[in-house]
Scaffold this active site. Sequence first.
Site, short mmCIF file in Angstrom:
data_model
loop_
_atom_site.label_atom_id
_atom_site.label_comp_id
_atom_site.label_asym_id
_atom_site.label_seq_id
_atom_site.Cartn_x
_atom_site.Cartn_y
_atom_site.Cartn_z
N GLN A 174 1.09 -1.15 -0.07
CA GLN A 174 -0.44 0.18 0.16
C GLN A 174 0.79 0.97 0.03
O GLN A 174 0.59 2.40 0.97
CB GLN A 174 -0.81 0.04 1.65
N HIS A 201 9.12 -3.37 -1.23
CA HIS A 201 8.14 -4.01 -2.58
C HIS A 201 8.27 -2.75 -3.34
O HIS A 201 8.28 -2.45 -5.16
CB HIS A 201 6.78 -3.76 -2.04
N ASP A 219 5.57 -9.49 -13.77
CA ASP A 219 5.32 -8.49 -14.40
C ASP A 219 6.20 -7.88 -14.56
O ASP A 219 7.66 -7.64 -14.59
CB ASP A 219 4.56 -7.81 -12.64
N LYS A 259 0.94 -9.60 -17.97
CA LYS A 259 -0.34 -9.81 -17.32
C LYS A 259 -1.22 -8.79 -16.90
O LYS A 259 -1.10 -7.67 -17.10
CB LYS A 259 -0.04 -10.75 -15.88
N ARG A 278 -4.28 -8.18 -14.42
CA ARG A 278 -4.78 -9.01 -12.69
C ARG A 278 -6.40 -7.12 -13.02
O ARG A 278 -6.04 -6.25 -13.07
CB ARG A 278 -3.89 -7.79 -11.63
N ASP A 291 10.99 -12.53 -7.61
CA ASP A 291 9.70 -11.64 -7.36
C ASP A 291 9.94 -10.95 -6.33
O ASP A 291 10.60 -11.88 -5.37
CB ASP A 291 8.36 -11.89 -7.54
N ASP A 328 2.21 -14.02 -2.17
CA ASP A 328 1.41 -14.00 -1.04
C ASP A 328 0.05 -15.46 -2.00
O ASP A 328 0.73 -16.87 -1.50
CB ASP A 328 0.47 -13.00 -1.10
N GLY A 355 0.10 -17.17 -4.70
CA GLY A 355 0.40 -17.72 -5.02
C GLY A 355 0.24 -17.87 -7.04
O GLY A 355 1.16 -18.43 -7.67
N GLY A 356 -1.18 -17.20 -7.10
CA GLY A 356 -1.95 -17.40 -8.20
C GLY A 356 -1.05 -16.84 -9.60
O GLY A 356 -0.96 -17.74 -10.60
#
Length: 314
Positions: free
Chosen positions: A98, A131, A171, A194, A196, A220, A224, A226-227
């Site tokens: 965030q 991140h 990504d 990709k 989202r 990466d 989280d 894993g998708g």
Amino acid sequence: MPSSIKVVAGNSNRPLAEAICASLDIPLAKASVRRFADMEVFVEIQENVRGQDVFIIQSTSFPTNDHLMELLIITDALRRSSARRITAVIPYFGYARQDRRASGRTPISAKLVANLITHAGVDRVLTLDLHAGQIQGFFDIPTDNLFGAPLMARDIRERLDYKNAMVVSPDVGGVVRARALAKRIDAPLAIVDKRRDRPGESEVMNIIGSVEGRSCILLDDIVDSGGTLCNAAEALLDQGAREVYAYITHGVLSGGAVARIANSKLKELVITDSIMPTEAVKVARNIRVISIANLMGEAIERTASESSVSSLFD
């Protein structure tokens, strides 16, 4: 090691704190971090820290808010005990995703958490693979962001056929991170494009780069649900990749992520112990954990002795 150094651990990842102390050849400072019956956090530092250089080892991982409160209250206890300098060592910085307003009427929680840590009395922050790099600027105190790439590059050289490897960013936003690892192991770079549609779900659209016959290494900072990883691995194999590995710094692995990865086409997922591995992670057939204890220990030693931390990655 300077004799005035102390290392205090919260409850988020005590095994990592003990491993860091072992690498520094010092004992973990005696402290009690416990709960009252109503789950309030209570902290008691059980040895003298007056005039000491104190490092708090605490990831703000699940349960994030509990571990964040522990960090703040440990800091307050140390400040009121006259510690000379307090460094928050946060291997995994929760709320880092965030870091901006993605839509109207939403918070920038990473900045709020940085303010909380600063105003609690922390003098310096030491973290790993944020991140977003700009989060360093959210703190009004010195902040060192360490990188896991050297550990991962060493592991890849020792275990994989890296001469035939290709580093893949899952990504577009992770290209800088992936390029840095590719440069370290002298490998080419590919990108997964990709889309989202909603948080926690992703659809792989295209592979930018030729991966045919390659051992692909997805890189990466966070895994989280894993998708994304599982979809990317399947897309790479569909494009002719020989096998797919993933190297991720922070294994959040929430919900059914471990089972999803265990049943995926990923040859292996390698994560660090920045977040304490669960039992499910430890027994998963294709998940392996590498330790950041020596890296964090070296950074702590350099911070204590006022040496360069950035030279760790030259």
